[in-house]
Design an enzyme around this catalytic site. Structure first.
Site, PDB file in Angstrom:
ATOM      1  N   LYS A 175       3.286 -12.263 -31.206  1.00 31.95           N
ATOM      2  CA  LYS A 175       4.506 -13.089 -31.760  1.00 31.95           C
ATOM      3  C   LYS A 175       5.237 -13.600 -30.489  1.00 31.95           C
ATOM      4  CE  LYS A 175       8.373 -12.263 -32.392  1.00 31.95           C
ATOM      5  NZ  LYS A 175       9.018 -13.555 -31.702  1.00 31.95           N
ATOM      6  N   GLU A 178      10.747 -17.898 -30.275  1.00 42.49           N
ATOM      7  CA  GLU A 178      10.809 -19.499 -30.899  1.00 42.49           C
ATOM      8  C   GLU A 178      10.847 -20.450 -29.571  1.00 42.49           C
ATOM      9  OE1 GLU A 178      14.014 -18.044 -32.912  1.00 42.49           O
ATOM     10  OE2 GLU A 178      13.488 -19.484 -34.707  1.00 42.49           O
ATOM     11  N   GLY A 227      10.470  -7.696 -23.507  1.00 46.70           N
ATOM     12  CA  GLY A 227      12.054  -8.591 -23.504  1.00 46.70           C
ATOM     13  C   GLY A 227      13.143  -7.636 -23.228  1.00 46.70           C
ATOM     14  N   THR A 231      17.029  -5.675 -27.240  1.00 48.00           N
ATOM     15  CA  THR A 231      16.054  -5.686 -28.524  1.00 48.00           C
ATOM     16  C   THR A 231      14.994  -4.435 -28.393  1.00 48.00           C
ATOM     17  OG1 THR A 231      16.027  -8.078 -28.206  1.00 48.00           O
ATOM     18  CG2 THR A 231      14.060  -7.233 -29.374  1.00 48.00           C
ATOM     19  N   GLY A 232      14.614  -4.052 -27.327  1.00 47.29           N
ATOM     20  CA  GLY A 232      13.857  -3.072 -27.148  1.00 47.29           C
ATOM     21  C   GLY A 232      14.507  -1.657 -27.990  1.00 47.29           C
ATOM     22  N   GLU A 247       8.217  -2.866 -22.475  1.00 41.42           N
ATOM     23  CA  GLU A 247       8.586  -3.147 -20.946  1.00 41.42           C
ATOM     24  C   GLU A 247       9.922  -4.153 -20.838  1.00 41.42           C
ATOM     25  OE1 GLU A 247       6.900  -2.718 -18.057  1.00 41.42           O
ATOM     26  OE2 GLU A 247       4.761  -2.881 -18.834  1.00 41.42           O
ATOM     27  N   CYS A 281      11.868 -10.453 -15.025  1.00 39.18           N
ATOM     28  CA  CYS A 281      12.506  -9.244 -14.952  1.00 39.18           C
ATOM     29  C   CYS A 281      12.676  -8.436 -13.630  1.00 39.18           C
ATOM     30  CB  CYS A 281      11.499  -8.418 -16.040  1.00 39.18           C
ATOM     31  SG  CYS A 281       9.685  -8.195 -15.404  1.00 39.18           S
ATOM     32  N   GLU A 380      21.760  -7.471 -15.982  1.00 42.45           N
ATOM     33  CA  GLU A 380      20.665  -8.479 -15.709  1.00 42.45           C
ATOM     34  C   GLU A 380      21.228  -9.992 -15.944  1.00 42.45           C
ATOM     35  OE1 GLU A 380      17.489  -8.973 -18.576  1.00 42.45           O
ATOM     36  OE2 GLU A 380      16.163  -8.844 -16.721  1.00 42.45           O
TER      37      GLU A 380
HETATM   38  P1  NAD Z   1      14.609 -10.718 -26.054  1.00 42.09           P
HETATM   39  O1  NAD Z   1      14.667  -9.457 -26.218  1.00 42.09           O
HETATM   40  O2  NAD Z   1      15.655 -11.651 -26.792  1.00 42.09           O
HETATM   41  O3  NAD Z   1      13.050 -11.515 -27.017  1.00 42.09           O
HETATM   42  C1  NAD Z   1      12.058 -10.705 -26.835  1.00 42.09           C
HETATM   43  C2  NAD Z   1      11.018 -10.591 -27.970  1.00 42.09           C
HETATM   44  O4  NAD Z   1      11.608 -10.016 -29.228  1.00 42.09           O
HETATM   45  C3  NAD Z   1      10.702 -12.224 -28.548  1.00 42.09           C
HETATM   46  O5  NAD Z   1       9.787 -12.405 -29.141  1.00 42.09           O
HETATM   47  C4  NAD Z   1      12.002 -12.051 -29.690  1.00 42.09           C
HETATM   48  O6  NAD Z   1      11.691 -13.168 -30.894  1.00 42.09           O
HETATM   49  C5  NAD Z   1      11.749 -10.723 -30.192  1.00 42.09           C
HETATM   50  N1  NAD Z   1      12.689 -10.162 -31.168  1.00 42.09           N
HETATM   51  C6  NAD Z   1      14.183 -10.396 -30.946  1.00 42.09           C
HETATM   52  N2  NAD Z   1      14.655  -9.521 -31.940  1.00 42.09           N
HETATM   53  C7  NAD Z   1      13.778  -8.965 -32.498  1.00 42.09           C
HETATM   54  C8  NAD Z   1      13.873  -7.774 -33.487  1.00 42.09           C
HETATM   55  N3  NAD Z   1      15.037  -7.273 -34.094  1.00 42.09           N
HETATM   56  N4  NAD Z   1      12.628  -7.189 -33.787  1.00 42.09           N
HETATM   57  C9  NAD Z   1      11.267  -7.548 -33.262  1.00 42.09           C
HETATM   58  N5  NAD Z   1      11.364  -8.520 -32.275  1.00 42.09           N
HETATM   59  C10 NAD Z   1      12.534  -9.043 -31.896  1.00 42.09           C
HETATM   60  O7  NAD Z   1      14.184 -11.113 -24.657  1.00 42.09           O
HETATM   61  P2  NAD Z   1      14.061 -12.557 -24.107  1.00 42.09           P
HETATM   62  O8  NAD Z   1      15.358 -13.234 -23.833  1.00 42.09           O
HETATM   63  O9  NAD Z   1      12.884 -13.165 -24.693  1.00 42.09           O
HETATM   64  O10 NAD Z   1      13.222 -12.207 -22.590  1.00 42.09           O
HETATM   65  C11 NAD Z   1      14.102 -11.988 -21.488  1.00 42.09           C
HETATM   66  C12 NAD Z   1      14.203 -10.463 -21.438  1.00 42.09           C
HETATM   67  O11 NAD Z   1      12.803  -9.947 -21.355  1.00 42.09           O
HETATM   68  C13 NAD Z   1      14.760  -9.916 -20.039  1.00 42.09           C
HETATM   69  O12 NAD Z   1      15.760  -9.010 -20.341  1.00 42.09           O
HETATM   70  C14 NAD Z   1      13.406  -9.503 -19.170  1.00 42.09           C
HETATM   71  O13 NAD Z   1      14.003  -8.531 -17.980  1.00 42.09           O
HETATM   72  C15 NAD Z   1      12.673  -9.140 -20.065  1.00 42.09           C
HETATM   73  N6  NAD Z   1      11.411  -8.973 -19.513  1.00 42.09           N
HETATM   74  C16 NAD Z   1      10.930  -7.652 -19.020  1.00 42.09           C
HETATM   75  C17 NAD Z   1       9.636  -7.773 -18.744  1.00 42.09           C
HETATM   76  C18 NAD Z   1       9.103  -6.553 -18.028  1.00 42.09           C
HETATM   77  O14 NAD Z   1       7.784  -6.324 -17.793  1.00 42.09           O
HETATM   78  N7  NAD Z   1       9.831  -5.499 -17.904  1.00 42.09           N
HETATM   79  C19 NAD Z   1       9.026  -9.203 -18.252  1.00 42.09           C
HETATM   80  C20 NAD Z   1       9.452 -10.104 -18.755  1.00 42.09           C
HETATM   81  C21 NAD Z   1      10.559 -10.104 -19.394  1.00 42.09           C
END
Ligand code: NAD
Length: 480
Positions: A175, A178, A227, A231-232, A247, A281, A380
């Site tokens: 997934k 958007e 992400g 959200t995690g 991650e 990240c 961050e």
């Molecule tokens: P985000 O958490 O907003 O979104 C990540 C994903 O989660 C998207 O696909 C989003 O649609 C989905 N999502 C959102 N709400 C959800 C929910 N309630 N349930 C399930 N899925 C949901 O993150 P972002 O803004 O897309 O990405 C940036 C973040 O990702 C930064 O914090 C960055 O550090 C992190 N990141 C981490 C790594 C790593 O390897 N540790 C790598 C790249 C990015």
């Protein structure tokens, strides 16, 4: 003319059964570039059912058959690389020549790595207390994975899950967010061409609600999430008893010690802050500089900032494009305003650049004397900013580094081997890089968060896509 996209669901290209669509707007030019169908719950159910069927079949394939599948996918991606890279730049904003092409070329590496790794994935023969027992372990596939991925690396991050996932006999439903579904949907043509079993990979674009449907779905066995920590944490609370790789966010510090090679450290710190416009990240989110070398380091960093060429990401001379989206740009505005309010000094940049087609082009920014309590230091920022903090000595530098809960990948600059290990032994982060940027990256590098932080877990090794199964035999009496 905006493209009308289809999702890749159970081996078919379809608009799905949902009524909702997302309009994809390019950060590069502000134009509506594509209309993306959003899956309904019925579509999600279909993807999960097809994924189960494919996983039930693939678990019986030999490791060599699955390795061959990975190699066929890599070969099918090859001719698509320039077009996937173009779409990625258009929807994500990263420079086509400087970054996007290399990024997509790297994508294949996940399939090559997985094809090699799976052939060396062995079980064990375990000694037992009984003469009549024999005990073995096998690495079985986990089953159905949902990979929920971010927009900063729209193609490579999903493939970190799809490559080892398929190689070990799993199905993966990806997934993408958007903001950036298109490049991955383009790449999915390679899954088709390579003969991936129907349902073994689906790409369902959408936002949080689609992610939640997958996370809470009874038919999904494991979650691969990349992400934000926020959200995690929600996903962890909702997913129940599912395997997971999490991650999450980083705030990786770079520490510049008193004996560092400053001429090397300053440009590498600047690079770590502007590569992918800081949307990484493991970006250089903070530099902690020892007092004795502070002034010299700052002067060199300001000089290195001259290497940043913000502009049209399709221009071959550009090495920094726009930010991907408005929430990220607004967060940068807020962090810089907060630092200014706390007395920090903005030495370079400090806001949005004017004269571009969208408001997402951001000046490369250096902020000095950043107080530890400021948002630039604590959180961050995910933008092109180099916040500089000061430390009186090594002990204080480590203490500042470790007070962040986002120690993902840290860097230390020192010429002394013993000092490098002193830091590595003390910094709480998943990776410590010595004398290079926090943005150092290899596709086979074990990577993940540190325990006791909000950065998550999972080192990205192929074993994590498997379930350890023990088989015990009673072979009858062996007496005499
Ligand atoms: P985000 O958490 O907003 O979104 C990540 C994903 O989660 C998207 O696909 C989003 O649609 C989905 N999502 C959102 N709400 C959800 C929910 N309630 N349930 C399930 N899925 C949901 O993150 P972002 O803004 O897309 O990405 C940036 C973040 O990702 C930064 O914090 C960055 O550090 C992190 N990141 C981490 C790594 C790593 O390897 N540790 C790598 C790249 C990015």
């Amino acid at each position: 003319m905006a493209e009308t996209l289809k999702m890749y669901l159970a081996g078919e290209w379809t608009e799905g059964t949902g009524q909702e669509h997302h309009e994809l707007i390019s950060p590069v030019n502000g134009e509506h570039i594509a209309t993306v169908p959003l899956p309904s719950d019925t579509d999600v159910d279909r993807a999960v059912a097809a994924a189960r069927e494919a996983a039930d079949e693939m678990r019986h394939w030999s490791a060599f058959e699955r390795a061959d599948l990975c190699l066929r996918i890599a070969a099918a991606i090859e001719p698509l690389v320039p077009e996937i890279a173009r779409i990625q730049t258009l929807e994500q904003g990263k420079p086509y020549h400087e970054e996007s092409l290399a990024d997509i070329e790297e994508a294949n590496q996940y399939f090559y790595n997985a094809a090699e790794d799976v052939k060396r994935l062995t079980g064990e023969v375990i000694p037992t207390s009984s003469r009549s027992k024999r005990m073995f372990t096998f690495r079985r596939p986990v089953g159905v994975w949902a990979a929920i991925t971010p927009w900063n690396f729209p193609v490579t991050i999903p493939l970190e899950y799809v490559g080892p996932g398929l190689a070990t006999g799993n199905s993966v439903i990806v997934k993408p967010p958007e903001f950036t579904p298109w490049a991955l949907l383009k790449l999915a043509e390679a899954f088709d061409a390579a003969g991936v079993p129907k349902g073994a990979v689906s790409v369902l674009p959408g936002g949080g609600p689609v992610g939640e449907s997958l996370v809470t779905h009874d038919g999904v066995d494991a979650i691969g999430f990349t992400g934000s920590s926020a959200t995690g944490k929600r996903i962890i609370a909702e997913m129940g008893v599912k395997r997971s790789i999490m991650e999450m966010s980083g705030n990786g510090p770079t520490i510049v010690t008193a004996d560092a090679d400053l001429e090397a450290a300053a440009p590498l710190a600047v690079y770590g802050a502007y590569y992918n416009a800081g949307q990484v990240c493991c970006a250089t989110e903070r530099v902690i500089v020892l007092d004795e070398v502070h002034d010299e380091f700052v002067a060199l960093a300001v000089e290195a900032a001259g290497d940043v060429r913000l502009g049209d990401p399709f221009d071959a001379t550009t090495n920094m494009g726009p930010l991907n989206n408005e929430p990220t740009a607004s967060k940068m505005d807020a962090h810089i305003a907060d630092a200014r309010g706390r007395g920090a000094e903005v030495l370079v940049g400090g806001g949005r650049a004017s004269g571009y087609p969208t408001d997402l082009y951001y000046d490369f920014t250096i902020v000095d004397n950043v107080p530890e309590q400021s948002a630039l230091s604590q959180d961050e920022s995910f933008g092109p900013v180099l916040p500089i903090l000061r430390a009186a000595d090594d002990a204080e530098a480590v203490a500042i580094a470790n007070r962040s809960r986002l120690g993902l990948q840290a860097a230390v600059f020192t010429r002394e081997l013993s000092k490098a290990f002193w830091y590595a032994d003390r910094i709480r982060s998943g990776t410590v890089v010595v004398n290079d940027s926090t943005d150092f990256w290899e596709t086979f590098q074990p990577f993940g968060g540190a325990a006791g932080t909000d950065t998550g877990w999972g080192r990205g090794r192929i074993e994590e896509f498997t379930d350890l199964q023990t088989v015990v035999f009673d072979i009858g009496s062996q007496d005499g």
